[in-house]
Scaffold this motif. Structure first.
Motif, PDB file in Angstrom:
ATOM      1  N   GLY A 130      -7.847 -13.588   4.918  1.00  0.00           N
ATOM      2  CA  GLY A 130      -6.296 -13.719   5.231  1.00  0.00           C
ATOM      3  C   GLY A 130      -5.657 -12.478   5.223  1.00  0.00           C
ATOM      4  O   GLY A 130      -6.144 -11.668   4.765  1.00  0.00           O
ATOM      5  N   VAL A 131      -4.703 -12.262   6.214  1.00  0.00           N
ATOM      6  CA  VAL A 131      -3.926 -11.098   6.294  1.00  0.00           C
ATOM      7  C   VAL A 131      -2.622 -11.275   5.395  1.00  0.00           C
ATOM      8  O   VAL A 131      -1.713 -12.286   5.889  1.00  0.00           O
ATOM      9  N   GLU A 132      -2.306 -10.298   4.827  1.00  0.00           N
ATOM     10  CA  GLU A 132      -1.017 -10.331   3.938  1.00  0.00           C
ATOM     11  C   GLU A 132      -0.124  -9.077   4.454  1.00  0.00           C
ATOM     12  O   GLU A 132      -0.596  -7.830   4.383  1.00  0.00           O
ATOM     13  N   ALA A 133       1.082  -9.376   5.062  1.00  0.00           N
ATOM     14  CA  ALA A 133       1.992  -8.369   5.495  1.00  0.00           C
ATOM     15  C   ALA A 133       2.457  -7.587   4.171  1.00  0.00           C
ATOM     16  O   ALA A 133       2.855  -8.311   3.435  1.00  0.00           O
ATOM     17  N   ARG A 134       2.382  -6.470   4.556  1.00  0.00           N
ATOM     18  CA  ARG A 134       3.156  -5.626   3.419  1.00  0.00           C
ATOM     19  C   ARG A 134       4.389  -4.704   3.943  1.00  0.00           C
ATOM     20  O   ARG A 134       4.091  -4.221   5.121  1.00  0.00           O
ATOM     21  N   ALA A 135       5.416  -4.330   3.308  1.00  0.00           N
ATOM     22  CA  ALA A 135       6.550  -3.692   3.528  1.00  0.00           C
ATOM     23  C   ALA A 135       6.176  -2.288   3.668  1.00  0.00           C
ATOM     24  O   ALA A 135       5.221  -1.679   3.196  1.00  0.00           O
ATOM     25  N   ALA A 136       7.070  -1.550   4.594  1.00  0.00           N
ATOM     26  CA  ALA A 136       6.898  -0.046   4.697  1.00  0.00           C
ATOM     27  C   ALA A 136       6.818   0.565   3.254  1.00  0.00           C
ATOM     28  O   ALA A 136       7.827   0.412   2.363  1.00  0.00           O
ATOM     29  N   GLY A 137       5.976   1.587   3.094  1.00  0.00           N
ATOM     30  CA  GLY A 137       5.881   2.217   1.990  1.00  0.00           C
ATOM     31  C   GLY A 137       5.301   1.417   0.780  1.00  0.00           C
ATOM     32  O   GLY A 137       5.277   1.960  -0.404  1.00  0.00           O
ATOM     33  N   ASP A 138       4.421   0.550   1.139  1.00  0.00           N
ATOM     34  CA  ASP A 138       3.909  -0.162  -0.032  1.00  0.00           C
ATOM     35  C   ASP A 138       3.190   0.367  -0.706  1.00  0.00           C
ATOM     36  O   ASP A 138       1.963   1.227  -0.387  1.00  0.00           O
ATOM     37  N   ALA A 139       3.279   0.254  -1.977  1.00  0.00           N
ATOM     38  CA  ALA A 139       2.292   1.184  -3.012  1.00  0.00           C
ATOM     39  C   ALA A 139       0.947   1.036  -3.033  1.00  0.00           C
ATOM     40  O   ALA A 139       0.359   1.816  -3.258  1.00  0.00           O
ATOM     41  N   GLU A 140       0.478  -0.359  -2.817  1.00  0.00           N
ATOM     42  CA  GLU A 140      -0.878  -0.461  -3.163  1.00  0.00           C
ATOM     43  C   GLU A 140      -1.415  -0.030  -1.784  1.00  0.00           C
ATOM     44  O   GLU A 140      -2.688   0.500  -1.635  1.00  0.00           O
ATOM     45  N   VAL A 141      -1.012  -0.158  -0.695  1.00  0.00           N
ATOM     46  CA  VAL A 141      -1.664   0.296   0.676  1.00  0.00           C
ATOM     47  C   VAL A 141      -1.539   1.910   0.579  1.00  0.00           C
ATOM     48  O   VAL A 141      -2.529   2.531   0.972  1.00  0.00           O
ATOM     49  N   GLY A 142      -0.491   2.530  -0.014  1.00  0.00           N
ATOM     50  CA  GLY A 142      -0.345   3.946  -0.050  1.00  0.00           C
ATOM     51  C   GLY A 142      -1.357   4.497  -0.876  1.00  0.00           C
ATOM     52  O   GLY A 142      -2.036   5.455  -0.600  1.00  0.00           O
ATOM     53  N   ALA A 143      -1.549   3.776  -2.117  1.00  0.00           N
ATOM     54  CA  ALA A 143      -2.733   4.265  -3.285  1.00  0.00           C
ATOM     55  C   ALA A 143      -4.070   4.234  -2.379  1.00  0.00           C
ATOM     56  O   ALA A 143      -4.913   5.105  -2.745  1.00  0.00           O
ATOM     57  N   ALA A 144      -4.207   3.263  -1.909  1.00  0.00           N
ATOM     58  CA  ALA A 144      -5.767   3.035  -1.160  1.00  0.00           C
ATOM     59  C   ALA A 144      -5.972   4.363   0.021  1.00  0.00           C
ATOM     60  O   ALA A 144      -7.078   4.992  -0.062  1.00  0.00           O
ATOM     61  N   PHE A 145      -4.788   4.773   0.510  1.00  0.00           N
ATOM     62  CA  PHE A 145      -5.027   5.921   1.833  1.00  0.00           C
ATOM     63  C   PHE A 145      -5.149   7.064   0.840  1.00  0.00           C
ATOM     64  O   PHE A 145      -5.761   7.892   1.391  1.00  0.00           O
ATOM     65  N   ASP A 146      -4.256   7.362  -0.081  1.00  0.00           N
ATOM     66  CA  ASP A 146      -4.279   8.312  -0.937  1.00  0.00           C
ATOM     67  C   ASP A 146      -5.662   8.742  -1.446  1.00  0.00           C
ATOM     68  O   ASP A 146      -6.288   9.861  -1.484  1.00  0.00           O
ATOM     69  N   GLU A 147      -6.447   7.643  -1.886  1.00  0.00           N
ATOM     70  CA  GLU A 147      -7.705   7.812  -2.586  1.00  0.00           C
ATOM     71  C   GLU A 147      -8.744   8.047  -1.774  1.00  0.00           C
ATOM     72  O   GLU A 147      -9.400   8.947  -1.787  1.00  0.00           O
ATOM     73  N   ALA A 148      -8.598   7.643  -0.465  1.00  0.00           N
ATOM     74  CA  ALA A 148      -9.556   7.946   0.670  1.00  0.00           C
ATOM     75  C   ALA A 148      -9.414   9.250   1.221  1.00  0.00           C
ATOM     76  O   ALA A 148     -10.185   9.803   1.888  1.00  0.00           O
ATOM     77  N   LEU A 149      -8.259   9.938   0.868  1.00  0.00           N
ATOM     78  CA  LEU A 149      -7.914  11.330   1.204  1.00  0.00           C
ATOM     79  C   LEU A 149      -8.361  12.312  -0.096  1.00  0.00           C
ATOM     80  O   LEU A 149      -8.129  13.567   0.166  1.00  0.00           O
ATOM     81  N   SER A 150      -8.494  11.957  -1.272  1.00  0.00           N
ATOM     82  CA  SER A 150      -8.963  12.584  -2.595  1.00  0.00           C
ATOM     83  C   SER A 150     -10.213  13.384  -2.376  1.00  0.00           C
ATOM     84  O   SER A 150     -11.125  12.836  -1.942  1.00  0.00           O
ATOM     85  N   ALA A 151     -10.538  14.319  -3.357  1.00  0.00           N
ATOM     86  CA  ALA A 151     -11.551  15.123  -3.321  1.00  0.00           C
ATOM     87  C   ALA A 151     -12.499  14.384  -4.246  1.00  0.00           C
ATOM     88  O   ALA A 151     -13.913  14.487  -4.184  1.00  0.00           O
TER      89      ALA A 151
END
Length: 345
Positions: A130-151
């Motif tokens: 299932g797909v869950e829509a999240r609002a702009a600036g969603d913390a969980e989405v942001g944290a996942a992308f930040d992790e993928a760019l971390s060293a």
């Protein structure tokens, strides 16, 4: 763990997708940018092509993909084409630093899934999740992308996994600092090596990596332990993805070699610092602020280079903002540096 849910954060210019496993952990990411995808070969896409140059020594050919640039075709046994020949191809792997998109001759029948649909289909359970829509600036989405760019990432039992992509391979190292070891030296080494192997599988998928990777395991690693570490990596990878992957047991030096098929352009190559990223991040911040302050007038001050990129992008961001939020948001020229959301006049 198979994919249990997908998060979708749609903002002006891009849509960020996060695949969550059944523990609620981010397992894979995908970035959609319609203005970019119109100019690049996207995974699973079917395209008309022409053979530009045969590469007889390698058994392949360089092909022109029209507005989508160029690609490399690996010829199957028995396939022969002349330079200039027209054919239909499917994108097997997107372009990445120093490498063209890899394509294959298309099978007859309906068009295959492409873009996000192809990415979902490659994930275990992804197509049905299932797909869950999240609002702009969603913390969980942001944290996942930040992790993928971390060293580096912190392991559950303590310690860290550090992974870096070089021109030749992904080099991964285990830092045991901060980990409470239990049992003897061999047992402690096995525990962290097993955890790191599973974490590396997840990081490869999160970051969009492929090709060769090497994990430097913590010593000692005997034959039995090496087999378990290899199995842990393969199990973790295959639980999430259907991509082809191979792994060897750690060598006498403790190095475990891994080979995984490429699929998408690595996230770090699409999220490079620059005017485009600054503009899109600024728009996300503006939309998040607009949702939090539903009656307030807001202004997004973009650095000059980001504002210039936005003007040339064709996104018509101001009109899109007005359609969703009314006339209370504006985009203005700011100072060099980061984008800034401020109260509007």
């Amino acid at each position: 763990m198979p994919i249990a849910k997908l998060l979708r954060e749609q903002t002006i210019g891009e849509t960020r997708w996060v695949a969550l496993d059944d523990r609620g952990e981010a397992a894979a990411l995908y970035l959609e940018r319609a203005h970019e995808d119109a100019r690049r070969a996207v995974i699973g896409e079917r395209l008309g092509a022409h053979i530009r140059k045969l590469d007889a020594g390698a058994g392949g050919a360089f092909v022109s993909l029209g507005a989508k640039g160029e690609g490399y075709l690996r010829l199957k046994p028995g396939e022969t084409f002349a330079e200039g020949a027209a054919l239909t191809v499917e994108v097997a792997a997107e372009a990445r630093r120093g490498k063209l998109a890899r394509v294959r001759t298309a099978h007859e029948g309906g068009a295959p899934a492409s873009g996000v649909a192809a990415w979902r289909a490659s994930l275990t359970g992804g197509a049905a999740a299932g797909v869950e829509a999240r609002a702009a600036g969603d913390a969980e989405v942001g944290a996942a992308f930040d992790e993928a760019l971390s060293a580096a990432v912190t392991l559950r039992g303590g310690g860290r996994l550090q992974a870096e992509r070089t021109e030749a391979l992904v080099a991964a190292d285990i830092d045991t600092a901060g980990r409470n070891a239990r049992g003897g030296k061999a047992a402690a080494a096995l525990a962290i090596n097993l955890e790191a192997a599973g974490a590396l599988a997840r990081q490869i998928l999160l970051r969009g990596w492929g090709g060769l990777a090497v994990l430097d395991c913590v010593a000692p690693v005997d034959t039995a332990a090496g087999g378990r570490i290899r199995a842990a990596f393969l199990e973790a990878f295959r639980e999430i993805s259907g991509r082809q992957v191979k792994a060897l047991a750690p060598s006498p030096f403790g190095l475990m070699e891994i080979s995984a098929d490429w699929q998408v352009t690595p996230l770090a190559e699409r999220r490079v610092d620059g005017p485009q990223t600054a503009a899109l991040d600024g728009l996300r911040q503006l939309e998040a602020a607009a949702r939090a302050q539903r009656m307030g007038r807001l202004s997004l001050a973009l650095p000059p280079a980001a504002l210039a990129w936005l003007a040339q992008s064709g996104l018509d961001a101001q009109a899109q903002l007005a359609q969703t939020y009314g006339a209370r948001l504006e985009i203005v020229r700011g100072q060099a540096g980061a984008a800034e959301v401020k109260p509007g006049s």
